[in-house]
Write a protein that holds these residues in place. Structure first.
Motif, PDB file in Angstrom:
ATOM      1  N   GLU A 122       0.893  -1.071  -0.064  1.00  0.00           N
ATOM      2  CA  GLU A 122      -0.058  -0.137   0.102  1.00  0.00           C
ATOM      3  C   GLU A 122       0.975   1.380   0.045  1.00  0.00           C
ATOM      4  N   GLY A 123       0.285   2.108  -0.692  1.00  0.00           N
ATOM      5  CA  GLY A 123       1.245   3.649  -0.821  1.00  0.00           C
ATOM      6  C   GLY A 123       0.367   4.733  -1.126  1.00  0.00           C
ATOM      7  N   GLY A 124       0.595   5.858  -0.545  1.00  0.00           N
ATOM      8  CA  GLY A 124      -0.075   6.927  -0.805  1.00  0.00           C
ATOM      9  C   GLY A 124       0.563   8.268  -0.272  1.00  0.00           C
ATOM     10  N   THR A 125      -0.341   9.168  -0.202  1.00  0.00           N
ATOM     11  CA  THR A 125       0.045  10.537   0.122  1.00  0.00           C
ATOM     12  C   THR A 125      -0.928  11.223   0.751  1.00  0.00           C
ATOM     13  N   LYS A 126      -0.558  12.218   1.758  1.00  0.00           N
ATOM     14  CA  LYS A 126      -1.409  13.101   2.653  1.00  0.00           C
ATOM     15  C   LYS A 126      -1.057  14.375   2.121  1.00  0.00           C
ATOM     16  N   GLN A 136      -6.153  12.934   0.601  1.00  0.00           N
ATOM     17  CA  GLN A 136      -5.480  11.641   1.055  1.00  0.00           C
ATOM     18  C   GLN A 136      -5.791  10.816  -0.141  1.00  0.00           C
ATOM     19  N   ALA A 137      -4.815  10.352  -0.850  1.00  0.00           N
ATOM     20  CA  ALA A 137      -4.898   9.271  -1.641  1.00  0.00           C
ATOM     21  C   ALA A 137      -4.067   8.130  -1.517  1.00  0.00           C
ATOM     22  N   THR A 138      -4.685   6.987  -1.685  1.00  0.00           N
ATOM     23  CA  THR A 138      -3.957   5.525  -1.487  1.00  0.00           C
ATOM     24  C   THR A 138      -4.132   4.509  -2.318  1.00  0.00           C
ATOM     25  N   ASP A 179      -6.958 -21.361  -4.952  1.00  0.00           N
ATOM     26  CA  ASP A 179      -5.758 -21.211  -4.546  1.00  0.00           C
ATOM     27  C   ASP A 179      -5.276 -19.586  -4.718  1.00  0.00           C
ATOM     28  N   GLU A 180      -5.691 -18.645  -5.508  1.00  0.00           N
ATOM     29  CA  GLU A 180      -5.332 -17.358  -5.337  1.00  0.00           C
ATOM     30  C   GLU A 180      -6.306 -16.368  -5.702  1.00  0.00           C
ATOM     31  N   ALA A 181      -6.485 -15.077  -5.106  1.00  0.00           N
ATOM     32  CA  ALA A 181      -7.384 -14.226  -5.411  1.00  0.00           C
ATOM     33  C   ALA A 181      -6.683 -12.944  -5.276  1.00  0.00           C
ATOM     34  N   ARG A 182      -7.088 -11.738  -6.038  1.00  0.00           N
ATOM     35  CA  ARG A 182      -6.297 -10.602  -5.780  1.00  0.00           C
ATOM     36  C   ARG A 182      -7.510  -9.432  -5.698  1.00  0.00           C
ATOM     37  N   VAL A 183      -6.851  -8.139  -5.249  1.00  0.00           N
ATOM     38  CA  VAL A 183      -7.727  -7.128  -4.808  1.00  0.00           C
ATOM     39  C   VAL A 183      -6.808  -6.082  -5.397  1.00  0.00           C
ATOM     40  N   LEU A 184      -7.179  -5.104  -6.057  1.00  0.00           N
ATOM     41  CA  LEU A 184      -6.331  -4.004  -6.726  1.00  0.00           C
ATOM     42  C   LEU A 184      -7.305  -2.812  -6.397  1.00  0.00           C
ATOM     43  N   GLY A 185      -6.905  -1.576  -5.950  1.00  0.00           N
ATOM     44  CA  GLY A 185      -7.739  -0.598  -5.533  1.00  0.00           C
ATOM     45  C   GLY A 185      -6.996   0.724  -5.331  1.00  0.00           C
ATOM     46  N   ALA A 186      -8.059   1.703  -5.195  1.00  0.00           N
ATOM     47  CA  ALA A 186      -7.490   3.017  -4.805  1.00  0.00           C
ATOM     48  C   ALA A 186      -8.388   4.017  -4.155  1.00  0.00           C
ATOM     49  N   GLN A 187      -8.102   4.475  -2.937  1.00  0.00           N
ATOM     50  CA  GLN A 187      -8.858   5.219  -2.418  1.00  0.00           C
ATOM     51  C   GLN A 187      -8.561   6.788  -2.264  1.00  0.00           C
TER      52      GLN A 187
END
Length: 325
Positions: A122-126, A136-138, A179-187
């Motif tokens: 996870e990465g972002g900025t305030k 704030q963006a993440t 076996d495998e699942a993924r979650v990609l997102g932005a807030q």
């Protein structure tokens, strides 16, 4: 039912650098878990005779976890952050032992479920844009090994062995590890203090979920998670009328989503508004009143295989009191 126990150790450390403008934190965790006395007993309501008496073997395990985070203040108004880590989730007792049925859709428990394992970045900025505006963006990405899902059972031999028969127009699923699942997102969050006593807040989150690898049920691969809208927007206004009285209003939008793991039963998007107030006559007592679903919208929450839908509650009034002592 059954019994579930945990014991763990946790250690963390952190350090400031560059005259406290940069900070690094790290943590380690070790958890031991035990599953005991697992059982499923079914008796006939008519005759009282025992129909099923399954006794599951006890299990235990050990799960390590870690987390790392980096925070850096570029200046008085801008801060950046980055984190990575791994954690686990043990199946709940309901997932292990409790089947359920919604209309003609049956979901079977699975006492052999393995723990889920998460890997996340996870990465972002305030950004304090002005004295009255904050943003704030993440961005985040999660990988889930052995994700627990209600996996549709489509093989006729498995259907017979697990369910016996399925009612006409219904479906049969079992909680299984994927076996495998993924979650990609932005807030994104924006807060604006429009006046000394008025604050506006907007929060938006976009996610893309996917069952990436499912060896035991290839039909799942590439499908999104059930009950997971890809977009949610939440707006809120708070108005502090006087020192002890605050009024608020909110509005929420959720995009359409699927009710099933095969992405065949789509639930439409929704909107909902609410209003309310908080009155705090003293430091120890607070009174809360709110109205949910202000415009009495019909909000779909589920859709069964036979086309029967479920809806959220209508317009409703809620009151509560908080007392600190």
């Amino acid at each position: 039912g059954g019994k579930q126990s945990f014991a763990g150790l946790f250690a963390s450390a952190g350090r400031d650098f560059n005259s406290r403008h940069t900070r690094i934190d790290a943590s380690l965790r070790a958890d031991a878990w035990w599953l005991r006395d697992g059982r499923r007993i079914e008796d006939s309501l008519i005759t009282g005779l025992n129909l099923r008496n399954d006794q599951q073997a006890d299990r235990d395990g050990f799960e390590p976890s870690f987390a790392f985070s980096l925070n850096h203040e570029f200046n008085d108004r801008v801060e950046g952050y980055l984190s990575a880590g791994s954690s686990f989730r043990l199946p709940t007792l309901n997932e292990l032992h409790r089947p359920y049925r919604v209309k003609n859709d049956i979901v079977e428990a699975n006492a052999s479920l393995d723990p889920e394992r998460f890997f996340s970045i996870e990465g972002g900025t305030k950004w304090q844009v002005t004295d009255r505006i904050r943003m704030q963006a993440t961005a985040f990405h999660h990988w889930i090994n052995d994700a627990i899902a209600n996996v549709p059972v489509t093989d006729p031999a498995e259907i017979t062995a697990i369910f016996g028969t399925i009612p006409p127009g219904g479906s049969g699923s079992q909680r299984r590890n994927v076996d495998e699942a993924r979650v990609l997102g932005a807030q994104m969050e924006i807060e604006w203090q429009a006046a000394d006593d008025v604050t506006l807040h907007l929060d938006g989150i976009w996610t893309k979920t996917e069952f990436a690898d499912a060896a035991t049920q290839p039909l799942l691969e590439g499908k999104p998670f059930p009950q997971a809208p890809d977009l949610r927007l939440i707006a809120r206004m708070d108005w502090q009328v006087i020192d002890k009285l605050t009024l608020f209003a909110g509005y929420e939008y959720g995009a359409s989503q699927f009710d099933d793991a095969l992405a065949e039963r789509r639930i439409g998007d929704y909107t909902s508004a609410n209003i309310g107030m908080t009155w705090q006559p003293s430091e120890r007592i607070s009174y809360h009143v709110r109205v949910d679903n202000l415009f009495d919208e019909e909000i779909a929450t589920g859709l069964s295989s036979d086309g029967t839908g479920s809806i959220a509650g209508p317009r409703s009034l809620w009151t509560s009191i908080e007392w600190s002592f």
